[in-house]
Design a protein around this motif. Structure first.
Motif, PDB file in Angstrom:
ATOM      1  N   ALA A 117       0.878  -1.169   0.000  1.00  0.00           N
ATOM      2  CA  ALA A 117       0.000   0.000   0.000  1.00  0.00           C
ATOM      3  C   ALA A 117       0.919   1.224   0.000  1.00  0.00           C
ATOM      4  O   ALA A 117       1.717   1.409   0.925  1.00  0.00           O
ATOM      5  CB  ALA A 117      -0.886  -0.002   1.241  1.00  0.00           C
ATOM      6  N   PHE A 118       0.830   2.033  -1.060  1.00  0.00           N
ATOM      7  CA  PHE A 118       1.791   3.121  -1.280  1.00  0.00           C
ATOM      8  C   PHE A 118       1.095   4.237  -2.031  1.00  0.00           C
ATOM      9  O   PHE A 118       0.479   3.991  -3.077  1.00  0.00           O
ATOM     10  CB  PHE A 118       2.964   2.552  -2.100  1.00  0.00           C
ATOM     11  N   SER A 119       1.188   5.457  -1.536  1.00  0.00           N
ATOM     12  CA  SER A 119       0.492   6.560  -2.195  1.00  0.00           C
ATOM     13  C   SER A 119       0.895   6.699  -3.660  1.00  0.00           C
ATOM     14  O   SER A 119       0.037   6.909  -4.515  1.00  0.00           O
ATOM     15  CB  SER A 119       0.716   7.871  -1.442  1.00  0.00           C
ATOM     16  N   GLY A 120       2.177   6.608  -3.953  1.00  0.00           N
ATOM     17  CA  GLY A 120       2.626   6.679  -5.346  1.00  0.00           C
ATOM     18  C   GLY A 120       2.260   7.976  -6.032  1.00  0.00           C
ATOM     19  O   GLY A 120       1.989   7.988  -7.234  1.00  0.00           O
ATOM     20  N   LEU A 121       2.253   9.065  -5.290  1.00  0.00           N
ATOM     21  CA  LEU A 121       1.788  10.330  -5.844  1.00  0.00           C
ATOM     22  C   LEU A 121       2.660  10.847  -6.982  1.00  0.00           C
ATOM     23  O   LEU A 121       2.171  11.505  -7.887  1.00  0.00           O
ATOM     24  CB  LEU A 121       1.710  11.394  -4.739  1.00  0.00           C
TER      25      LEU A 121
END
Length: 191
Positions: free
Chosen positions: A94-98
Motif C-alpha cells: 500500500a503506497f500513495s505513489g503520488l
C-alpha cells in the motif's frame, strides 16, 4: 464489472511479483493490499511503515511532505523490495505513489510489478478520511494529496480502479486484473 485497459507489468521476466496498490490517502490502499496479500498468500507491507518519525510527526501536524522529504522514504522501500526479491518473496504494498519519479524508483527494485491506481472524487475521499480513526495523517491533508498527485496516465504497468464501488466489487476487479495481467503470462501460482 467494468473493463480495464491491458497493462504490461514492469520487469516482466522477473520471478518475484510486487502488487502496488496506490492512490491518495483514504482511497482504500491498505484495505485492498491486505485483502490481496491474504488471497494470494503474499507478504503485505504498508508504505507508511517506511516513513521516518519526523515525516509522521509532520503529517500529524497537518503539514504535507515535500519531494525532498519523500525521496528517502521511497529509496528505503526500493532497497527493501530489491533485497527481498532475492529471497523469492512476493508482496503487496500500500503506497500513495503520488509522484511519477517515486513509482519509477519502485520499478527499479527489479520485481515483476503491477500498480493498481485507486481513485475517486475528492469529496468521497475527504468523507472517508474524516471518518477514519487512529491514522497519523491529518484529514486536512486530503487536498494536498490531490494537488501532489501526478496521475499515471501513460504508464503501461498501471491499471485504474474506481473505488466508489462497494469494497467486495473493488476486490474482485483487482483479483481479475492481477490474474490476467500479472500472473496470467507466467502462470505464477498463488495460495
Amino acid at each position: 464489472m467494468q473493463s480495464h485497459r491491458q497493462a504490461q507489468p514492469s520487469n516482466p521476466d522477473a520471478q518475484t511479483c510486487l502488487i502496488i496498490v496506490m492512490g491518495v490517502s483514504g482511497s482504500g490502499k491498505s484495505t485492498l493490499a491486505q485483502a490481496l496479500a491474504a488471497h494470494y498468500g503474499y507478504a503485505y507491507l504498508d508504505g507508511d511503515d517506511f516513513h521516518s518519525q519526523e515525516a509522521r510527526d509532520r503529517m500529524a501536524q497537518g503539514l504535507p511532505l515535500d519531494d525532498a522529504m519523500r525521496l528517502p522514504w521511497v529509496m528505503r522501500m526500493r532497497d527493501y523490495f530489491s533485497a527481498a526479491a532475492n529471497e523469492g518473496k512476493h508482496a503487496t504494498l500500500a503506497f500513495s505513489g503520488l509522484k511519477r519519479a517515486h513509482r519509477k524508483e519502485l520499478r527499479n527494485a527489479g520485481r515483476k510489478t503491477l500498480f493498481l491506481f485507486l481513485h475517486s472524487d475528492i469529496s468521497t475521499i475527504q468523507q472517508r478520511v474524516d471518518n477514519r480513526a487512529g491514522h497519523f495523517m491529518a484529514p486536512s491533508l486530503v487536498s494536498s494529496q490531490f494537488d501532489s498527485l501526478e496521475r499515471p496516465v501513460d504508464e503501461t504497468d498501471v491499471v485504474d480502479i474506481d473505488v466508489r464501488a462497494p469494497f467486495n466489487e473493488v476486490l474482485q476487479q483487482a483479483i481479475a486484473i492481477i490474474d490476467q495481467q500479472l500472473l496470467g503470462a507466467t502462470q505464477i501460482q498463488h495460495a
